[in-house]
Design a protein around this motif. Structure first.
Motif, PDB file in Angstrom:
ATOM      1  N   ASP A 148      27.819   5.964  -3.175  1.00 11.73           N
ATOM      2  CA  ASP A 148      29.146   5.336  -3.070  1.00 11.73           C
ATOM      3  C   ASP A 148      29.881   5.808  -1.820  1.00 11.73           C
ATOM      4  OD1 ASP A 148      28.708   3.949  -5.431  1.00 11.73           O
ATOM      5  OD2 ASP A 148      29.918   5.308  -6.668  1.00 11.73           O
ATOM      6  N   CYS A 149      29.799   7.087  -1.537  1.00  7.04           N
ATOM      7  CA  CYS A 149      30.438   7.645  -0.347  1.00  7.04           C
ATOM      8  C   CYS A 149      29.853   7.011   0.914  1.00  7.04           C
ATOM      9  CB  CYS A 149      30.260   9.158  -0.332  1.00  7.04           C
ATOM     10  SG  CYS A 149      31.186   9.952   0.978  1.00  7.04           S
ATOM     11  N   ALA A 150      28.542   6.861   0.954  1.00  2.00           N
ATOM     12  CA  ALA A 150      27.892   6.236   2.113  1.00  2.00           C
ATOM     13  C   ALA A 150      28.305   4.768   2.241  1.00  2.00           C
ATOM     14  CB  ALA A 150      26.379   6.353   1.995  1.00  2.00           C
ATOM     15  N   ARG A 151      28.446   4.087   1.121  1.00  2.00           N
ATOM     16  CA  ARG A 151      28.870   2.677   1.161  1.00  2.00           C
ATOM     17  C   ARG A 151      30.224   2.525   1.857  1.00  2.00           C
ATOM     18  NH1 ARG A 151      26.494   1.429  -3.983  1.00  2.00           N
ATOM     19  NH2 ARG A 151      24.798   0.028  -3.485  1.00  2.00           N
ATOM     20  N   ARG A 152      31.088   3.486   1.669  1.00  3.09           N
ATOM     21  CA  ARG A 152      32.412   3.423   2.300  1.00  3.09           C
ATOM     22  C   ARG A 152      32.336   3.596   3.813  1.00  3.09           C
ATOM     23  NH1 ARG A 152      33.562   6.051  -2.667  1.00  3.09           N
ATOM     24  NH2 ARG A 152      33.456   8.139  -1.769  1.00  3.09           N
ATOM     25  N   LYS A 155      29.816  -0.578   8.062  1.00  6.05           N
ATOM     26  CA  LYS A 155      30.567  -1.627   8.759  1.00  6.05           C
ATOM     27  C   LYS A 155      30.280  -2.940   8.038  1.00  6.05           C
ATOM     28  CE  LYS A 155      30.089   0.736  13.144  1.00  6.05           C
ATOM     29  NZ  LYS A 155      28.866   1.433  13.490  1.00  6.05           N
ATOM     30  N   ASP A 156      31.086  -3.949   8.296  1.00  5.54           N
ATOM     31  CA  ASP A 156      30.907  -5.255   7.651  1.00  5.54           C
ATOM     32  C   ASP A 156      29.469  -5.750   7.808  1.00  5.54           C
ATOM     33  OD1 ASP A 156      33.487  -5.419   6.753  1.00  5.54           O
ATOM     34  OD2 ASP A 156      34.212  -6.598   8.457  1.00  5.54           O
ATOM     35  N   GLY A 157      28.855  -6.090   6.689  1.00  2.44           N
ATOM     36  CA  GLY A 157      27.508  -6.645   6.700  1.00  2.44           C
ATOM     37  C   GLY A 157      26.390  -5.633   6.871  1.00  2.44           C
ATOM     38  N   GLU A 158      26.712  -4.375   7.072  1.00  2.00           N
ATOM     39  CA  GLU A 158      25.694  -3.347   7.265  1.00  2.00           C
ATOM     40  C   GLU A 158      25.159  -2.891   5.901  1.00  2.00           C
ATOM     41  OE1 GLU A 158      25.351   0.517  10.160  1.00  2.00           O
ATOM     42  OE2 GLU A 158      27.186   0.335   8.995  1.00  2.00           O
ATOM     43  N   TRP A 163      22.175   1.570   7.936  1.00  2.00           N
ATOM     44  CA  TRP A 163      23.132   2.612   8.343  1.00  2.00           C
ATOM     45  C   TRP A 163      22.407   3.949   8.505  1.00  2.00           C
ATOM     46  CZ3 TRP A 163      24.431   7.094   5.690  1.00  2.00           C
ATOM     47  CH2 TRP A 163      25.494   7.830   6.230  1.00  2.00           C
ATOM     48  N   GLU A 164      21.584   4.309   7.515  1.00  2.00           N
ATOM     49  CA  GLU A 164      20.867   5.579   7.579  1.00  2.00           C
ATOM     50  C   GLU A 164      19.897   5.601   8.751  1.00  2.00           C
ATOM     51  OE1 GLU A 164      17.526   8.413   6.714  1.00  2.00           O
ATOM     52  OE2 GLU A 164      17.440   6.240   6.923  1.00  2.00           O
TER      53      GLU A 164
END
Length: 171
Positions: A148-152, A155-158, A163-164
């Protein structure tokens, strides 16, 4: 790609996956022989290749992925006599699954995974309060908190996996 090439890559991927999930992590009980460890790793790889990875052929969503981590933890109790906590922890199960999915995805063998391998390196990109040693993740709630923390941070659509991949740096 020839079959020998693919077999070679799979062997290398599993060596990296086991190294990543088992190093700095007390997986085995005391006095477990190297032969027992070798048999366990061989059987675990076979279990993944036959029972876990095929479920990802067409991609999975978050809930199904979390259920798969729980399945790995539960099924590992079959090896309780050689595992330090009588089964794999959630942290170890997520690391095994998410690492092998990342490698297979990057090679184009599976669709993009829903999550990423949680470790200390990638957590440096998350707010301080969310950090916890991946070897200490004992529950799906703790795992979910990091996801959840990573989801925050997206960026839009990422996606989490992309991301990782963009942020991961080996020491």
């Amino acid at each position: 790609m020839t079959q020998p090439q693919q077999d070679f890559l799979k062997n290398e991927i599993w060596m990296l996956t086991f190294g990543g999930a088992f190093q700095r992590n007390k997986v085995y009980a005391e006095k477990v022989s190297e032969k027992q460890r070798e048999v366990f790793r061989k059987e675990l790889r076979n279990y993944f290749e036959k029972e876990i990875l095929p479920a990802y052929d067409n991609g999975v969503e978050h809930d199904e992925h979390c259920a798969m981590i729980e399945k790995i933890v539960a099924d590992s109790s079959k090896y309780k006599s050689i595992l330090s906590k009588e089964r794999l922890s959630v942290g170890t199960a997520q690391k095994l699954l998410n690492l092998v999915l990342k490698y297979y995805w990057c090679l184009g063998w599976l669709p993009e995974p829903p999550h990423f391998p949680i470790d200390s390196r990638i957590q440096t990109y998350l707010p301080v309060k969310s950090k916890m040693s991946w070897t200490k993740i004992k529950s799906m709630d703790e795992y979910q908190g990091i996801i959840d923390c990573a989801r925050r941070e997206l960026k839009d659509g990422e996606s989490l996996a992309r991301w990782e991949l963009a942020n991961f740096r080996r020491n």
